[in-house]
Write an enzyme that holds these catalytic residues in place. Structure first.
Site, PDB file in Angstrom:
ATOM      1  N   LYS A  86       0.734  -1.433  -0.095  1.00  0.00           N
ATOM      2  CA  LYS A  86      -0.390  -0.347   0.087  1.00  0.00           C
ATOM      3  C   LYS A  86       0.864   1.079  -0.466  1.00  0.00           C
ATOM      4  O   LYS A  86       2.040   1.165   0.745  1.00  0.00           O
ATOM      5  CB  LYS A  86      -1.200   0.140   1.160  1.00  0.00           C
ATOM      6  CG  LYS A  86      -1.572   1.257   0.926  1.00  0.00           C
ATOM      7  CD  LYS A  86      -3.060   1.004   2.686  1.00  0.00           C
ATOM      8  CE  LYS A  86      -3.523   1.600   2.706  1.00  0.00           C
ATOM      9  NZ  LYS A  86      -4.186   1.176   4.104  1.00  0.00           N
ATOM     10  N   SER A 160      -9.225   0.663   3.559  1.00  0.00           N
ATOM     11  CA  SER A 160      -8.310   1.789   2.397  1.00  0.00           C
ATOM     12  C   SER A 160      -7.203   1.418   1.555  1.00  0.00           C
ATOM     13  O   SER A 160      -6.948   1.483   1.102  1.00  0.00           O
ATOM     14  CB  SER A 160      -8.066   3.367   3.387  1.00  0.00           C
ATOM     15  OG  SER A 160      -6.775   2.202   4.510  1.00  0.00           O
ATOM     16  N   SER A 184      -9.368  -1.318   7.824  1.00  0.00           N
ATOM     17  CA  SER A 184      -9.064  -1.423   5.704  1.00  0.00           C
ATOM     18  C   SER A 184      -8.314  -2.350   6.437  1.00  0.00           C
ATOM     19  O   SER A 184      -7.817  -2.862   4.286  1.00  0.00           O
ATOM     20  CB  SER A 184      -7.935   0.223   6.038  1.00  0.00           C
ATOM     21  OG  SER A 184      -8.945   0.873   6.450  1.00  0.00           O
TER      22      SER A 184
END
Length: 605
Positions: A86, A160, A184
């Site tokens: 990420k 996310s 997330s």
């Protein structure tokens, strides 16, 4: 539009292909780049490693495989596995944007977790898209584009950690790192039919990770199966003195006698009947398994804590993480993220303390409930909205998705999101197993034990590694070496007393040649007695187990007379704690020393 299932990149498949000589890491890197281009999903990625650099990394592994094929998988447990991170996780010489170009910087060093995975042989493919500043559970709050769902592109991917989850689900990488503050690392797993492992906070270093709420964040793992996710965690987990939130987490043992599973006494699906039906079907299937008990627990404290995360002063922690950008360049931020973070101005220090006090009350209530069960099982998300539905009502739809996730880091819990019975419309559905801090191994073993109905998920266990239940994380605490000789041997009736305390076998060996072994009468289950003798002794087969020191007292307290725990000399001269027997109990007992050990004696019968 529903997409076909992509090719397999599971750990066991790639290891088999490497081991057979069918595949080299360099060839796989070319294949991965072709897959990414063919997928035509540019919104997954914010940064990619160029093919020449990938081939340079792979060439080193090619050479290692040619030079030492027999041992290369021991030296590199993630050998040749493509992965992504990420883009709020630092990679040296690659920009970290947190999905905000105005915030971008180029770090000189990678995050500690990235360094550990690369040292284990994994090959970094690129950095993935996310809800800006890790603020969101939808995967649409990014200037790099909304990340579409891997199964049906009309639906959100979840956030996310959106790009990481979809990259794994489309099998563009074998695994990926996300982060988890409010869900997330779990919601995107549930929405894309994969596994999301949210470890106990502090187990994996956060050094080199852009925080959302620094006191709550943790790095998470996405993979196609529970064993694959667990292998990554084994390589990623390590105490990091340079990270003030890193800690040595003591692991709970794995359950051996079944599971007592809590479910919320009041479920919420926000009108999504298909999500409700999928969860009900999965709970009914789990309840039908042997040695599983399903019990309702009061969910109100969990739900109230979940609301605190965005409706309380913790939103100010997100404001602190962003720094000066919010004040100096607010227009550079996603409008929804900017509005969420802007709510920090509503709270003052008094509000923060009051919220902390309320959270402590809620945590204590939750702990009382969790003490009555082995784990809590909840829907990973209560509903699955389309991208259009989120665009029409972004804050409310996002808030709904955190109903079963927001409280977990507040309550210092571990969680594991796994695929479950699918919805009748073909969309993925998932459940999440939640346990206290340090139950990471127990949850992973439970996910394998609970399994799935035939045909609903592929078997998860690799065929070339040890079973997950027998493969824990390294100890992070003092231990006691304990020699066992009878009913506590591996596979024997009382071995659960060790396993459930987090013990693990370290050696199969023998005592010094100074002992006799006796079959004790009238014991249930049957047990032997070990006695040291002055003359005529012999070596007796034993196992040495490492038992966490914090559980040694409770274990000794459970040892019934005439047995006890004393000191036993091993064949190599070491003195360890071990089972001994009161001399009076040996009068009239059968001497079985000639068999050399308890297992051989049982076999002779």
């Amino acid at each position: 539009m529903l997409l076909p299932e992509p090719p397999d990149l599971s750990f066991s498949t790639l290891r088999r292909r490497y081991r057979s000589g069918e595949l080299l890491p360099s060839a796989l890197m070319r294949e991965i780049c072709e897959r990414i281009e063919a997928a035509a999903r540019p919104e997954i990625w914010i940064g990619r490693v160029a093919l020449p650099d990938l081939l340079a990394q792979a060439a080193l592994l090619d050479a290692a495989l040619h030079a030492d094929a027999a041992d290369v998988f021991e030296k590199f447990p993630l050998f040749g596995l493509p992965f992504a991170v990420k883009d709020n996780i630092d990679v040296a010489a690659m920009a970290t944007t947190a999905a905000c170009p105005a915030y971008a910087y180029v770090p000189a060093a990678s995050a500690q977790v990235v360094e550990r995975l690369q040292a284990a042989g994994a090959i970094l493919i690129g950095k993935t898209n996310l809800d800006q500043f890790a603020t969101g559970l939808v995967g649409t709050r990014s200037p790099y584009g909304a990340v579409r769902n891997a199964v049906d592109m009309d639906y959100v991917s979840g956030g996310s950690s959106s790009g990481s989850a979809v990259a794994v689900a489309l099998r563009l990488v074998s695994f990926a790192l996300g982060t988890d503050t409010a869900g997330s690392g779990r919601v995107p797993a549930g929405f894309n039919g994969i596994v999301g492992l949210k470890p106990s906070r502090g187990l994996v270093s956060m050094r080199g990770v852009v925080p959302a709420c620094r006191s709550l964040d943790c790095v998470s793992v996405f993979a196609a199966s529970v064993p694959d996710a667990w292998r990554v965690l084994q390589c990623a987990a390590a105490y990091d003195d340079a990270d003030p939130y890193s800690r040595r987490v003591s692991m709970a043992g794995v359950r051996q006698r079944g599971y007592r599973i809590g479910v919320p006494d009041a479920l919420e699906f926000f009108g999504d009947a298909l999500a409700e039906a999928a969860f009900s079907k999965e709970i009914a299937r789990i309840a039908s398994l042997p040695n599983v008990e399903i019990v309702p627990i009061p969910f109100a404290p969990f739900a109230e804590a979940a609301n605190l995360l965005y409706q309380g002063p913790w939103v100010a922690e997100r404001r602190a993480a962003i720094g000066d950008l919010f004040d100096q360049q607010p227009e550079a931020m996603d409008p929804v993220v900017r509005d969420v973070v802007g709510n920090a101005a509503r709270f003052n220090a008094v509000d923060a303390f009051r919220a902390q006090y309320r959270l402590a009350d809620l945590r204590r209530s939750a702990e009382r409930s969790m003490a009555t069960i082995d784990m809590l099982v909840v829907p990973t998300a209560p509903t699955m909205p389309t991208i259009a539905a989120v665009a029409a009502d972004p804050v409310r739809r996002n808030s709904e998705l955190g109903y079963y996730t927001n409280f977990v880091n507040f309550f210092d819990q571990a969680a594991l999101a796994i695929p479950a019975s699918p919805r009748t419309d073909g969309l993925p559905a998932g459940i999440t197993l939640i346990g206290a801090c340090g139950t990471d191994h127990m949850l992973a073993a439970a996910a394998i034990a609970i399994g799935a109905a035939p045909g609903e998920r592929k078997p998860a266990a690799p065929d070339d590694v040890r079973p997950l239940a027998a493969d824990p994380l390294p100890f992070n605490e003092p231990t006691v070496s304990l020699a066992v000789v009878g009913a506590h041997l591996e596979g024997q009736p009382l071995a659960w007393q060790l396993l459930e305390r987090g013990a693990r076998k370290s050696a199969s060996t023998a005592t010094a040649a100074a002992y006799r072994l006796y079959a004790l009468p009238d014991t249930t289950p049957p047990k032997p007695g070990l006695a040291r003798v002055a003359n005529g002794g012999m070596a007796i087969a034993v196992e040495v187990w490492e038992l966490p020191l914090r559980h040694f007292g409770s274990f000794v307290a459970d040892v019934p007379a005439p047995l006890g725990i004393g000191s036993v000399e091993l064949a190599d001269g070491r003195i360890v704690k071990g089972f001994i027997c009161e001399p009076s109990a040996l009068d009239g007992a059968q001497d079985i020393s000639a068999h050399g050990g308890w297992r051989a004696y049982l076999a002779s019968r």
